[in-house]
Design an enzyme around this catalytic site. Structure first.
Site, short mmCIF file in Angstrom:
data_model
loop_
_atom_site.label_atom_id
_atom_site.label_comp_id
_atom_site.label_asym_id
_atom_site.label_seq_id
_atom_site.Cartn_x
_atom_site.Cartn_y
_atom_site.Cartn_z
N HIS A 139 0.84 -1.21 0.00
CA HIS A 139 0.00 0.00 0.00
C HIS A 139 0.87 1.26 0.00
CE1 HIS A 139 -3.88 -2.11 0.75
NE2 HIS A 139 -3.05 -3.02 1.19
N TYR B 226 3.65 -5.32 9.99
CA TYR B 226 3.60 -3.87 9.78
C TYR B 226 4.75 -3.19 10.50
CZ TYR B 226 -1.04 -4.48 7.68
OH TYR B 226 -2.08 -4.87 6.86
C1 HEM Z 1 -0.37 -11.68 6.30
C2 HEM Z 1 -1.17 -10.75 5.79
C3 HEM Z 1 -0.74 -9.33 5.51
C4 HEM Z 1 0.52 -8.79 5.44
C5 HEM Z 1 1.87 -9.50 5.61
C6 HEM Z 1 0.35 -7.38 5.17
C7 HEM Z 1 1.40 -6.48 5.03
C8 HEM Z 1 1.26 -5.12 5.00
C9 HEM Z 1 2.34 -4.16 5.15
C10 HEM Z 1 3.82 -4.53 5.33
C11 HEM Z 1 1.81 -2.92 5.10
C12 HEM Z 1 2.55 -1.59 5.26
C13 HEM Z 1 2.53 -1.19 6.74
C14 HEM Z 1 3.16 0.15 7.03
O1 HEM Z 1 4.30 0.40 6.62
O2 HEM Z 1 2.50 0.96 7.73
C15 HEM Z 1 0.39 -3.07 4.91
C16 HEM Z 1 -0.51 -2.03 4.78
C17 HEM Z 1 -1.88 -2.21 4.62
N1 HEM Z 1 -2.59 -3.39 4.68
FE1 HEM Z 1 -1.80 -5.23 4.91
N2 HEM Z 1 -0.99 -7.09 5.10
C18 HEM Z 1 -1.70 -8.24 5.30
C19 HEM Z 1 -3.07 -8.39 5.32
C20 HEM Z 1 -3.98 -7.38 5.14
C21 HEM Z 1 -5.42 -7.53 5.23
C22 HEM Z 1 -6.15 -8.81 5.55
C23 HEM Z 1 -5.94 -6.28 4.99
C24 HEM Z 1 -7.39 -5.83 5.00
C25 HEM Z 1 -8.31 -6.34 5.79
C26 HEM Z 1 -4.85 -5.36 4.75
C27 HEM Z 1 -4.97 -4.02 4.46
C28 HEM Z 1 -3.92 -3.12 4.46
C29 HEM Z 1 -4.09 -1.70 4.22
C30 HEM Z 1 -5.38 -0.97 3.89
C31 HEM Z 1 -2.81 -1.13 4.35
C32 HEM Z 1 -2.43 0.34 4.19
C33 HEM Z 1 -2.50 1.05 5.54
C34 HEM Z 1 -2.07 2.49 5.43
O3 HEM Z 1 -2.65 3.21 4.59
O4 HEM Z 1 -1.18 2.91 6.18
N3 HEM Z 1 -3.67 -6.06 4.86
N4 HEM Z 1 0.08 -4.42 4.85
#
Ligand code: HEM
Length: 309
Positions: free
Chosen positions: A25, A295
C-alpha cells in the site's frame, strides 16, 4: 510461525524496495473528516467511537501494491485505513480492503503465496508451473484471486466498497457480545472504469480526484456490520459469510478535507488493525494477529529510511 521479516522481504521481492515508503500500500493519499455512530450501532458496542457523538478521523486511501510509482489504473486491490481519535486521547484503527476476502489463512501461506507471485524476470508473469499446483492445494484463495483479477480500476476512491475481512467481537454496554465483520459502503455508489478510460485519466488520477471531489461535495461512507450466525467461521479471513446474515448500519463517515497534520515533518502514521478499544475484541484469526508484527517491520524500515524528508 512464519517470520514477519520474511513476509516483508517477500513483498519487497514482488514490488521492489522503495525507501521511505510502506512495503505494501505504498501509494496513497490522506484525507480527514469525522465519524458518527447510528443509534443501532451504539446498541451493538460500548466502544468510545460508537456512542453517537462525532469523532475526528484521518483516512488513508491506497493502492495495494508496494511500488509507489505504479499507475493508479493498474488492476489491484485498494485500501482504506481509518484512524478515529477517541475522547480520552487514544485512537482506534479500522483497516479495510476492496476485496471480499483475503488470499490466505496463515502467515506461512502468505509468505509462500507472495514468493510464488514474484514475476519471472523473463516473462514478467508469475511462474504458473509452480503457482498452479499451489492454487490446486489452496482453493480457499479463489475468491480473493478472482476478485483481484476482475477488479477494473475504480472511478474514485470514494466509489469503492471496502471490507474489514476479519471478525471482531462487539460487546454492548450491558455485556452482550456478537461477532461482526465491518465494511465501508460508499454513499456515492460503487463505480469502475474500463482500463482504457482509466489510462486516459493518467497515472495519479485517484490521488487527485478524491481531493477535487471533497472540495466539491461531501464524500461519505456507511459503516455496515454483518453479524455472524452460529457456526460462521471467526478465524478464517478467506471464508465469506453468507449474504443473508443480519446487517446493521452502524455509522457514517464524512470526509471533508485534506489531512494537514499527519505524515509531515517526520510524523510516522501507522494504521494497525489490532488497535481496538474497549467494547471491541480481536478474533484469533492468525492473519489478523500476524499483521501488526509484519507492519512493524515495514514501519521500522520506512521510518529509518535515509531519504525521508
Ligand atoms: C499476512 C497478511 C498481511 C501482510 C503480511 C500485510 C502487510 C502489510 C504491510 C507490510 C503494510 C505496510 C505497513 C506500514 O508500513 O504501515 C500493509 C498495509 C496495509 N494493509 Fe496489509 N498485510 C496483510 C493483510 C492485510 C489484510 C487482511 C488487509 C485488510 C483487511 C490489509 C490491508 C492493508 C491496508 C489498507 C494497508 C495500508 C494502511 C495504510 O494506509 O497505512 N492487509 N500491509
Amino acid at each position: 510461525m512464519g517470520m514477519p521479516e520474511d513476509a516483508v522481504d517477500a513483498i519487497n521481492d514482488v514490488s521492489g524496495r522503495h525507501p521511505g515508503h510502506r512495503a505494501a500500500h505504498a501509494k496513497g493519499t490522506l484525507v480527514s473528516g469525522s465519524f458518527t455512530a447510528t443509534p443501532e450501532g451504539s446498541r451493538l458496542t460500548r466502544a468510545a467511537h460508537m456512542r453517537g457523538e462525532p469523532v475526528r478521523a484521518t483516512v488513508r486511501f491506497s493502492n495495494g501494491g508496494g511500488d509507489p510509482g505504479r499507475p493508479d489504473y493498474a488492476r489491484e486491490g485498494r485500501g482504506m485505513a481509518v484512524k478515529l481519535y477517541l475522547p480520552d486521547g487514544s485512537r482506534t484503527d479500522m483497516v479495510a480492503l476492496s476485496l471480499p476476502a483475503f488470499f490466505v489463512r496463515t502467515p506461512e501461506d502468505f509468505i509462500e503465496f507472495t514468493r510464488l507471485r514474484k514475476p519471472d524476470p523473463e516473462t514478467g508473469k508469475p511462474d504458473m508451473q509452480r503457482m498452479g499446483p499451489w492454487l490446486g492445494d489452496h482453493p480457499e484463495a479463489g475468491p480473493a484471486i478472482q476478485a483481484s483479477l476482475a477488479a477494473e480500476p475504480p472511478a474514485s476512491y470514494a466509489q469503492v466498497a471496502y471490507n474489514g475481512i476479519h471478525a471482531f467481537r462487539w460487546t454492548s454496554a450491558d455485556g452482550e457480545g456478537r461477532w461482526v465483520r465491518f465494511s465501508w459502503q460508499p454513499a456515492a455508489g460503487e463505480a469502475a472504469l474500463d482500463g482504457g478510460q482509466a489510462r486516459e485519466l493518467g497515472a495519479d488520477y485517484l490521488q487527485t480526484e478524491i481531493h477535487e471531489r471533497i472540495g466539491r461535495e461531501p464524500v461519505a461512507f456507511r459503516l455496515v456490520v454483518r453479524i455472524a450466525a452460529e457456526g460462521d467461521p471467526l478465524d478464517d479471513p478467506t471464508a465469506i459469510w453468507p449474504d443473508d446474515r443480519e446487517t446493521v448500519e452502524a455509522g457514517r463517515l464524512e470526509l471533508t478535507g485534506q489531512d494537514s497534520e499527519r505524515e509531515r515533518g517526520g510524523d510516522i502514521l501507522v494504521f494497525d488493525p489490532t488497535r481496538v478499544t474497549d467494547g471491541i475484541e480481536l478474533s484469533e484469526d492468525p492473519i489478523l494477529n500476524f499483521r501488526p508484527r509484519a507492519y512493524s517491520v515495514s514501519i521500522e524500515r520506512r521510518a529509518g529510511a535515509s531519504d525521508r524528508p
